[in-house]
Design a protein around this motif. Structure first.
Motif, mmCIF file in Angstrom:
data_model
loop_
_atom_site.group_PDB
_atom_site.id
_atom_site.type_symbol
_atom_site.label_atom_id
_atom_site.label_comp_id
_atom_site.label_asym_id
_atom_site.label_seq_id
_atom_site.Cartn_x
_atom_site.Cartn_y
_atom_site.Cartn_z
ATOM 1 N N ALA A 85 39.883 4.226 -10.494
ATOM 2 C CA ALA A 85 38.957 3.270 -9.898
ATOM 3 C C ALA A 85 39.180 1.879 -10.460
ATOM 4 C CB ALA A 85 37.524 3.712 -10.150
ATOM 5 N N ALA A 86 39.107 0.869 -9.572
ATOM 6 C CA ALA A 86 39.282 -0.509 -10.004
ATOM 7 C C ALA A 86 38.095 -0.935 -10.840
ATOM 8 C CB ALA A 86 39.428 -1.412 -8.779
ATOM 9 N N ALA A 87 38.350 -1.863 -11.755
ATOM 10 C CA ALA A 87 37.303 -2.375 -12.647
ATOM 11 C C ALA A 87 37.312 -3.894 -12.597
ATOM 12 C CB ALA A 87 37.528 -1.886 -14.079
ATOM 13 N N ASP A 88 36.234 -4.491 -13.064
ATOM 14 C CA ASP A 88 36.116 -5.950 -13.048
ATOM 15 C C ASP A 88 37.198 -6.586 -13.927
ATOM 16 O OD1 ASP A 88 35.044 -8.448 -12.476
ATOM 17 O OD2 ASP A 88 33.822 -8.414 -14.302
ATOM 18 N N GLY A 89 37.928 -7.539 -13.381
ATOM 19 C CA GLY A 89 38.988 -8.221 -14.119
ATOM 20 C C GLY A 89 40.293 -7.460 -14.128
ATOM 21 N N SER A 90 40.338 -6.275 -13.494
ATOM 22 C CA SER A 90 41.557 -5.456 -13.412
ATOM 23 C C SER A 90 42.208 -5.286 -14.795
ATOM 24 C CB SER A 90 42.571 -6.083 -12.445
ATOM 25 O OG SER A 90 42.012 -6.209 -11.162
ATOM 26 N N PRO A 91 41.576 -4.613 -15.721
ATOM 27 C CA PRO A 91 42.163 -4.419 -17.063
ATOM 28 C C PRO A 91 43.498 -3.670 -16.976
ATOM 29 C CG PRO A 91 39.858 -3.705 -16.996
ATOM 30 C CD PRO A 91 40.268 -3.945 -15.587
ATOM 31 N N VAL A 92 44.399 -4.025 -17.871
ATOM 32 C CA VAL A 92 45.699 -3.362 -17.927
ATOM 33 C C VAL A 92 45.518 -1.964 -18.497
ATOM 34 C CG1 VAL A 92 48.002 -3.414 -18.942
ATOM 35 C CG2 VAL A 92 46.917 -5.545 -18.188
ATOM 36 N N THR A 93 46.049 -0.976 -17.769
ATOM 37 C CA THR A 93 45.937 0.401 -18.250
ATOM 38 C C THR A 93 47.188 0.846 -19.003
ATOM 39 O OG1 THR A 93 46.753 1.189 -16.121
ATOM 40 C CG2 THR A 93 44.348 1.024 -16.393
ATOM 41 N N SER A 94 48.349 0.243 -18.688
ATOM 42 C CA SER A 94 49.585 0.586 -19.417
ATOM 43 C C SER A 94 50.609 -0.533 -19.222
ATOM 44 C CB SER A 94 50.170 1.916 -18.916
ATOM 45 O OG SER A 94 50.595 1.795 -17.571
ATOM 46 N N GLN A 95 51.595 -0.554 -20.147
ATOM 47 C CA GLN A 95 52.686 -1.533 -20.067
ATOM 48 C C GLN A 95 54.003 -0.803 -20.274
ATOM 49 O OE1 GLN A 95 50.762 -3.596 -23.514
ATOM 50 N NE2 GLN A 95 52.896 -3.775 -24.266
ATOM 51 N N SER A 96 55.038 -1.237 -19.518
ATOM 52 C CA SER A 96 56.307 -0.500 -19.539
ATOM 53 C C SER A 96 57.034 -0.622 -20.884
ATOM 54 C CB SER A 96 57.220 -1.014 -18.416
ATOM 55 O OG SER A 96 57.492 -2.405 -18.596
ATOM 56 N N ILE A 97 56.791 -1.697 -21.621
ATOM 57 C CA ILE A 97 57.409 -1.875 -22.943
ATOM 58 C C ILE A 97 56.296 -1.989 -23.959
ATOM 59 C CG2 ILE A 97 58.898 -3.319 -24.384
ATOM 60 C CD1 ILE A 97 60.256 -4.326 -21.884
ATOM 61 N N GLY A 98 56.327 -1.101 -24.943
ATOM 62 C CA GLY A 98 55.266 -1.086 -25.940
ATOM 63 C C GLY A 98 55.294 -2.301 -26.845
#
Length: 564
Positions: free
Chosen positions: A534-547
């Motif tokens: 589900a979308a959230a306010d401000g579209s928080p990042v859930t993951s990134q391809s490079i740690g």
């Protein structure tokens, strides 16, 4: 054996041949790594075959590569090139890569006759300045002559061939070998002609010969063969330069006479002393250690070139080992002489014992004391207490602390009359230089620029950068454009080609994207919506391809956010 387009040391491309002497061939070349023009000197095969010469060449080339001075052509590289001789045998040929200098040799300038005294003094002074730097580094040239001194279009003087000539002369054992290796005997010192050890005073003598030629238009000694010229260096007095060129003053005659002394101990003992007297002569004054009425006794009458037969006769006449056939004087003459001397001694003793005492007349002679290293106040007081008026001269000198005395003129130890003015030279430290531009240069190019400015490379550290390519300069300390003392150390900061990415999970998508695109990181961002959450306010990042951590410049980072 080696021709145009040959690649030396996998880096230097040979171009056209620009010179050739008894020792080597000189090529215009290109440093393909740095894309710059260089001079490449390849030792001649007949000399390179001598392992003693090659060993001495390596030693001298290493020493010459440390010389960094505006009046010395820089040595960039040296080594040995593997090839084969005319019979197909392997041959190691020493090579030397140096700075390319646009100009003409001093020999070419002399084709039109002697130079004006002021210009001769300027050129000789520049050569002596170069020698002063080399001698302090423990490097003796050993083969100074007009063909290895270049004058650029702007008038700058450059001395060439430190290293190669010294290696050859060190390996030679006879005057014939030295003359063959160097191609001329006109500029050999007496000790080289006699195959004796050489030191920095050998270079002093050679500069004296060059100064003579600049003033008069020809070398001081001329004969049919190199051996005959070498003999003249050892045993003949040169004529005065003024006898060949009436425009030359007695002051320059005095300087040349001292530089061309046969015994090294009688010459100038350093390039500094030579240059100091040259400056005095250029100002129209005879150096104080050479009285004007004694200059003529240091020169001989003009002599014609000696033939081999004349040389043999002269050497025979001067041979002190020959058996003499003349009988010694009769014994009665010897006894008469002894009695005469005895009577004279008794008479002098009688006169000395019976002479009446008289008041001693005070001496007006003063010996210049040593004040080197003292402050201006202390040195001036010491000299004024002796009745010697003083004046202050300022001079740059990297070897003497700022504010300390470098030297005096007249020099330490000289005898002068009371009231003689003494100039005290005070050090202003080394000549300031400006740190050159270094940004975005590779380490190798930055090192060349630093050393070319008379500075030293210090520590090199690696730092992250988003915009500067890996291995290039980000910054330096002291910073480019600043004035520092010659010989100062410059520290470099190089880009390692990485940036540090933070943990972006939970951050607003817009903030995370802005951070990655910022000049500090400069990364490429791809946004990936996730339709499974589900979308959230401000579209928080859930993951990134490079740690989180270090990543290469301009890497691509995918940011995922919920978009259901």
């Amino acid at each position: 054996m080696f021709t145009k387009e040959t690649l030396v040391a996998d880096r230097y491309r040979l171009g056209d041949t620009v010179g050739r002497d008894a020792m080597s061939d000189v090529f215009m070349g290109t440093d393909e790594r740095l894309n710059r023009k260089v001079a490449i000197k390849l030792m001649r095969a007949e000399i390179a075959s001598d392992p003693k010469v090659r060993a001495r060449f390596r030693q001298h080339a290493r020493a010459a590569s440390r010389l960094a001075h505006p009046n010395i052509a820089r040595v960039f590289d040296a080594g040995e090139l593997t090839g084969s001789d005319a019979e197909g045998r392997d041959l190691q040929t020493p090579f030397l890569v140096s700075e390319w200098v646009e100009g003409q040799t001093l020999g070419a300038l002399l084709h039109d006759g002697p130079l004006a005294s002021a210009e001769a003094a300027r050129i000789a002074g520049a050569v002596l300045t170069a020698l002063e730097h080399a001698h302090r580094a423990g490097v003796v040239h050993g083969n100074l002559c007009p063909s290895n001194i270049l004058v650029t279009a702007s008038g700058q003087v450059k001395v060439l061939d430190f290293g190669v000539a010294a290696a050859a002369t060190d390996a030679a054992t006879t005057v014939a070998q030295v003359a063959a290796l160097l191609g001329t005997a006109a500029y050999l010192s007496p000790e080289q002609a006699k195959s004796e050890p050489v030191d920095l005073r050998t270079d002093v003598y050679s500069v004296g010969v060059i100064l003579f030629e600049l003033l008069s238009g020809r070398a001081p000694f001329q004969a049919e063969t190199p051996v005959a010229v070498a003999y003249q260096h050892v045993s003949e007095l040169p004529v005065a330069p003024s006898s060949l060129n009436g425009a030359v003053s007695p002051a320059f005659d005095a300087v040349v006479a001292r530089a061309l002394q046969k015994r090294p101990d009688s010459r100038y003992q350093s390039a500094v002393g030579f240059r100091t007297d040259l400056e005095v002569a250029a100002a129209g004054r005879v150096p104080v250690h050479t009285a004007p009425d004694s200059i003529g006794s240091l020169f001989g009458d003009p002599v014609a070139g000696l033939s081999n037969t004349e040389l043999a006769l002269r050497q025979l006449a001067e041979d002190e080992t020959m058996v003499r056939t003349q009988r010694r004087p009769p014994a009665v003459w010897m006894w008469a002489g002894i009695v005469t001397v005895a009577v004279m001694v008794v008479a002098v003793l009688y006169w000395a014992v019976n002479m009446q005492p008289i008041d001693r007349i005070p001496s007006t002679a003063r010996q210049i004391p040593s004040v080197a290293g003292q402050s201006w106040e202390a040195a001036s007081k010491t000299l004024q207490d002796l009745g010697l008026p003083v004046s202050q001269k300022l001079l740059n000198d990297a070897q003497v602390p700022k504010g300390a005395v470098i030297k005096t003129i007249p020099a330490e130890g000289e005898i002068v009359n009371a009231g003689t003015p003494v100039a005290i030279y005070i050090s202003e430290g080394s000549v300031p230089v400006t740190v050159p531009p270094l940004a975005n240069l590779t380490r190798e190019l930055a090192t060349t620029a630093i050393q070319g400015a008379g500075l030293l490379l210090g520590t090199v550290t690696n730092e992250h950068s988003a915009s500067v390519a890996a291995g290039a300069v980000i910054g330096a300390s002291p910073a480019p454009g600043q004035s520092v003392e010659r010989g100062s150390t410059i520290n470099l900061q190089l880009s390692d080609g990485f940036v540090t990415i933070p943990d972006l999970r939970g951050k607003r998508l817009a903030d995370a994207t802005s951070l990655l695109n910022s000049p500090e990181l400069g990364l490429n961002v791809t946004v990936v919506p996730d339709a499974t959450c589900a979308a959230a306010d401000g579209s928080p990042v859930t993951s990134q391809s490079i740690g989180p951590g270090d990543v290469p410049q301009r890497s691509e980072v995918k940011l995922t956010y919920c978009a259901k």
